[in-house]
Design a protein around this motif. Structure first.
Motif, PDB file in Angstrom:
ATOM      1  N   LEU A   1      -4.315   9.200 -11.640  1.00 41.12           N
ATOM      2  CA  LEU A   1      -5.252   8.126 -11.925  1.00 41.12           C
ATOM      3  C   LEU A   1      -4.616   6.994 -12.722  1.00 41.12           C
ATOM      4  N   VAL A   2      -3.722   7.326 -13.638  1.00 44.82           N
ATOM      5  CA  VAL A   2      -3.117   6.292 -14.482  1.00 44.82           C
ATOM      6  C   VAL A   2      -2.385   5.233 -13.649  1.00 44.82           C
ATOM      7  N   PRO A   3      -1.512   5.586 -12.674  1.00 50.50           N
ATOM      8  CA  PRO A   3      -0.867   4.541 -11.848  1.00 50.50           C
ATOM      9  C   PRO A   3      -1.869   3.758 -11.010  1.00 50.50           C
ATOM     10  N   ILE A   4      -2.920   4.455 -10.519  1.00 48.40           N
ATOM     11  CA  ILE A   4      -3.921   3.756  -9.706  1.00 48.40           C
ATOM     12  C   ILE A   4      -4.599   2.669 -10.527  1.00 48.40           C
ATOM     13  N   VAL A   5      -5.020   3.032 -11.752  1.00 52.49           N
ATOM     14  CA  VAL A   5      -5.666   2.045 -12.624  1.00 52.49           C
ATOM     15  C   VAL A   5      -4.702   0.909 -12.955  1.00 52.49           C
ATOM     16  N   TYR A   6      -3.450   1.239 -13.206  1.00 53.38           N
ATOM     17  CA  TYR A   6      -2.462   0.221 -13.554  1.00 53.38           C
ATOM     18  C   TYR A   6      -2.285  -0.770 -12.413  1.00 53.38           C
ATOM     19  N   PHE A   7      -2.093  -0.270 -11.187  1.00 53.16           N
ATOM     20  CA  PHE A   7      -1.888  -1.162 -10.034  1.00 53.16           C
ATOM     21  C   PHE A   7      -3.152  -1.958  -9.711  1.00 53.16           C
ATOM     22  N   ARG A   8      -4.302  -1.353  -9.978  1.00 51.89           N
ATOM     23  CA  ARG A   8      -5.549  -2.086  -9.730  1.00 51.89           C
ATOM     24  C   ARG A   8      -5.700  -3.258 -10.709  1.00 51.89           C
ATOM     25  N   VAL A   9      -5.364  -3.017 -11.954  1.00 50.63           N
ATOM     26  CA  VAL A   9      -5.419  -4.085 -12.945  1.00 50.63           C
ATOM     27  C   VAL A   9      -4.419  -5.191 -12.614  1.00 50.63           C
ATOM     28  N   ARG A  10      -3.263  -4.816 -12.083  1.00 50.51           N
ATOM     29  CA  ARG A  10      -2.230  -5.790 -11.720  1.00 50.51           C
ATOM     30  C   ARG A  10      -2.573  -6.543 -10.442  1.00 50.51           C
ATOM     31  N   GLY A  11      -3.626  -6.085  -9.724  1.00 47.13           N
ATOM     32  CA  GLY A  11      -4.052  -6.766  -8.522  1.00 47.13           C
ATOM     33  C   GLY A  11      -3.239  -6.433  -7.281  1.00 47.13           C
ATOM     34  N   TRP A  12      -2.608  -5.284  -7.247  1.00 43.99           N
ATOM     35  CA  TRP A  12      -1.813  -4.902  -6.072  1.00 43.99           C
ATOM     36  C   TRP A  12      -2.693  -4.497  -4.904  1.00 43.99           C
ATOM     37  N   PHE A  13      -3.926  -4.090  -5.155  1.00 39.79           N
ATOM     38  CA  PHE A  13      -4.836  -3.735  -4.061  1.00 39.79           C
ATOM     39  C   PHE A  13      -6.269  -3.936  -4.524  1.00 39.79           C
TER      40      PHE A  13
ATOM     41  N   VAL B   1       0.837  -1.211   0.000  1.00 42.62           N
ATOM     42  CA  VAL B   1       0.000   0.000   0.000  1.00 42.62           C
ATOM     43  C   VAL B   1       0.869   1.258   0.000  1.00 42.62           C
ATOM     44  N   LEU B   2       1.918   1.236   0.843  1.00 39.97           N
ATOM     45  CA  LEU B   2       2.806   2.400   0.892  1.00 39.97           C
ATOM     46  C   LEU B   2       3.505   2.610  -0.454  1.00 39.97           C
ATOM     47  N   THR B   3       3.875   1.501  -1.103  1.00 42.38           N
ATOM     48  CA  THR B   3       4.526   1.605  -2.416  1.00 42.38           C
ATOM     49  C   THR B   3       3.588   2.215  -3.448  1.00 42.38           C
ATOM     50  N   VAL B   4       2.339   1.750  -3.458  1.00 45.38           N
ATOM     51  CA  VAL B   4       1.354   2.289  -4.397  1.00 45.38           C
ATOM     52  C   VAL B   4       1.140   3.775  -4.156  1.00 45.38           C
ATOM     53  N   VAL B   5       0.998   4.163  -2.883  1.00 45.51           N
ATOM     54  CA  VAL B   5       0.772   5.573  -2.556  1.00 45.51           C
ATOM     55  C   VAL B   5       1.948   6.428  -2.995  1.00 45.51           C
ATOM     56  N   SER B   6       3.161   5.919  -2.726  1.00 45.49           N
ATOM     57  CA  SER B   6       4.335   6.719  -3.092  1.00 45.49           C
ATOM     58  C   SER B   6       4.476   6.847  -4.603  1.00 45.49           C
ATOM     59  N   VAL B   7       4.203   5.757  -5.346  1.00 47.95           N
ATOM     60  CA  VAL B   7       4.322   5.804  -6.801  1.00 47.95           C
ATOM     61  C   VAL B   7       3.235   6.686  -7.400  1.00 47.95           C
ATOM     62  N   VAL B   8       2.014   6.600  -6.865  1.00 50.24           N
ATOM     63  CA  VAL B   8       0.917   7.433  -7.361  1.00 50.24           C
ATOM     64  C   VAL B   8       1.225   8.915  -7.148  1.00 50.24           C
ATOM     65  N   GLY B   9       1.932   9.223  -6.093  1.00 44.80           N
ATOM     66  CA  GLY B   9       2.212  10.623  -5.799  1.00 44.80           C
ATOM     67  C   GLY B   9       3.364  11.216  -6.593  1.00 44.80           C
ATOM     68  N   VAL B  10       4.170  10.387  -7.263  1.00 45.56           N
ATOM     69  CA  VAL B  10       5.338  10.910  -7.976  1.00 45.56           C
ATOM     70  C   VAL B  10       4.962  11.725  -9.214  1.00 45.56           C
ATOM     71  N   PRO B  11       4.112  11.235 -10.155  1.00 47.14           N
ATOM     72  CA  PRO B  11       3.798  12.037 -11.356  1.00 47.14           C
ATOM     73  C   PRO B  11       3.124  13.370 -11.038  1.00 47.14           C
ATOM     74  N   PRO B  12       2.100  13.441 -10.149  1.00 46.08           N
ATOM     75  CA  PRO B  12       1.537  14.763  -9.827  1.00 46.08           C
ATOM     76  C   PRO B  12       2.567  15.716  -9.234  1.00 46.08           C
ATOM     77  N   THR B  13       3.466  15.176  -8.406  1.00 46.06           N
ATOM     78  CA  THR B  13       4.507  16.033  -7.821  1.00 46.06           C
ATOM     79  C   THR B  13       5.428  16.579  -8.907  1.00 46.06           C
ATOM     80  N   LEU B  14       5.764  15.722  -9.878  1.00 49.65           N
ATOM     81  CA  LEU B  14       6.623  16.153 -10.974  1.00 49.65           C
ATOM     82  C   LEU B  14       5.960  17.260 -11.793  1.00 49.65           C
ATOM     83  N   ILE B  15       4.680  17.093 -12.114  1.00 47.66           N
ATOM     84  CA  ILE B  15       3.972  18.109 -12.913  1.00 47.66           C
ATOM     85  C   ILE B  15       3.827  19.403 -12.135  1.00 47.66           C
ATOM     86  N   ALA B  16       3.450  19.272 -10.831  1.00 49.29           N
ATOM     87  CA  ALA B  16       3.283  20.478 -10.021  1.00 49.29           C
ATOM     88  C   ALA B  16       4.599  21.219  -9.865  1.00 49.29           C
TER      89      ALA B  16
END
Length: 332
Positions: free
Chosen positions: A320-332, A274-289
């Motif tokens: 949203l893109v990483p969230i959908v990707y990890f959901r499809v992969r079954g990580w959560f 869960v922590l890995t998913v949260v950290s990865v999901v937060g990287v692209p928005p942080t980069l754009i911001a």
């Protein structure tokens, strides 16, 4: 407390402070946490020196199995059979052709069973016969303890391998909350630890009896009747079978401990996932911001009427893109 048992099977309790006069025909003298006065009374009446608790607690074999001038001195640790918190306390025997002196420091059902069998006149109350009765009852008590332990380990195995159910049961297909799962794992580990601790004490008791029985059988060979010799052999085989059963239970405890630790590792992996998913999901928005937060003079988006909504939409899409990707992969 001092209790006497005569050759005809009568029980005669003698309270502390009752004086040194003991019946001359007493065969079995049972001392439960004896006082110094009681020990002196036994020595004066029988000539047998009562070993102290410190002497009975010695661990070397030469101290636990000793020949005396007119008999044998034997000692072994014995489990207290208390379900809440079992302990190992010393148990001593002084065996002579005429007397058996037992020294203990806790109540044992085996002694009550031996007294009952003697009182019912099951067998003649010679010193060797009384010793055999006590050892048989001790072996029976250890067998019952191991059987109960086996049932408890089976129940623990059910809790371990049906963990979601034991932790509270799935609700609408969902796993129990983390706090409840954590408490359930703690209870399982404590239960396994208690059983392992008790098994170690039972093993020490069995080992002590396993050494005593053949030693007495060999030392008293000239005093034993044929039927008593056969009973020694039966007791020896019973102890060996209990030792094998205890070994299997110990292996079961180790197996359950490994399984419980594996469950804990899985729970930890879930948290880290869960922590890995949260950290990865937060990287692209942080980069754009951070990119649009740079104060460069020529940034086309700064002059757009919809530049701000565009940036927010891009940030949302990158999350949203990483969230959908990890959901499809079954990580959560």
């Amino acid at each position: 407390m001092l209790t006497l048992h005569g050759p005809e099977g009568q029980l005669a309790p003698a309270a502390a402070g009752s004086g040194p006069a003991l019946p001359a025909d007493a065969v079995w003298i049972d001392l439960n946490d004896p006082s110094a006065e009681e020990a002196r009374a036994v020595e004066a009446a029988t000539g047998i020196r009562v070993p102290s608790r410190k002497a009975l607690s010695e661990v070397e074999s030469s101290s636990r199995l000793r020949r005396l001038k007119n008999g044998l001195s034997l000692s072994t640790p014995m489990i207290t059979f208390e379900r809440a918190d079992s302990q190992l306390k010393p148990l001593g025997f002084v065996l002579t052709p005429d007397h058996l002196v037992t020294v203990r420091f806790h109540e044992l059902r085996a002694f009550e069973g031996a007294r009952k069998r003697l009182a019912e006149g099951e067998r003649a109350a010679s010193s060797t016969e009384t010793f055999l009765l006590i050892v048989e009852e001790l072996v029976d008590g250890l067998a019952d303890a191991l059987e109960d332990m086996g049932a408890e380990l089976d129940a623990l195995a059910t809790r371990v391998f049906d963990f979601d159910v034991s932790a509270g049961g799935p609700r609408n297909g969902e796993a129990p909350p983390p706090r409840r799962r954590d408490l359930a794992l703690r209870r399982i580990l404590r239960g396994i630890g208690r059983r392992g601790k008790a098994l170690g004490k039972i093993r020490s008791s069995l080992l002590g009896l396993q050494r005593i029985v053949p030693y007495v059988a060999g030392a008293c060979e000239d005093l034993l009747r044929q039927e008593e010799d056969a009973r020694f052999e039966t007791i020896r085989r019973d102890i060996e079978s209990l030792d094998e059963f205890e070994t299997r239970l110990s292996e079961n405890v180790q197996f359950l401990l490994d399984a419980a630790l594996g469950l804990i590792q899985i729970e930890q992996n879930n948290v880290f996932r869960v922590l890995t998913v949260v950290s990865v999901v937060g990287v692209p928005p942080t980069l754009i911001a951070s990119m649009y937060g740079m104060n460069f003079k020529h940034m086309p988006e700064l002059d757009w009427a919809y530049g701000y909504p565009y940036a927010l939409g891009l940030i949302l899409l990158s999350a949203l893109v990483p969230i959908v990707y990890f959901r499809v992969r079954g990580w959560f």
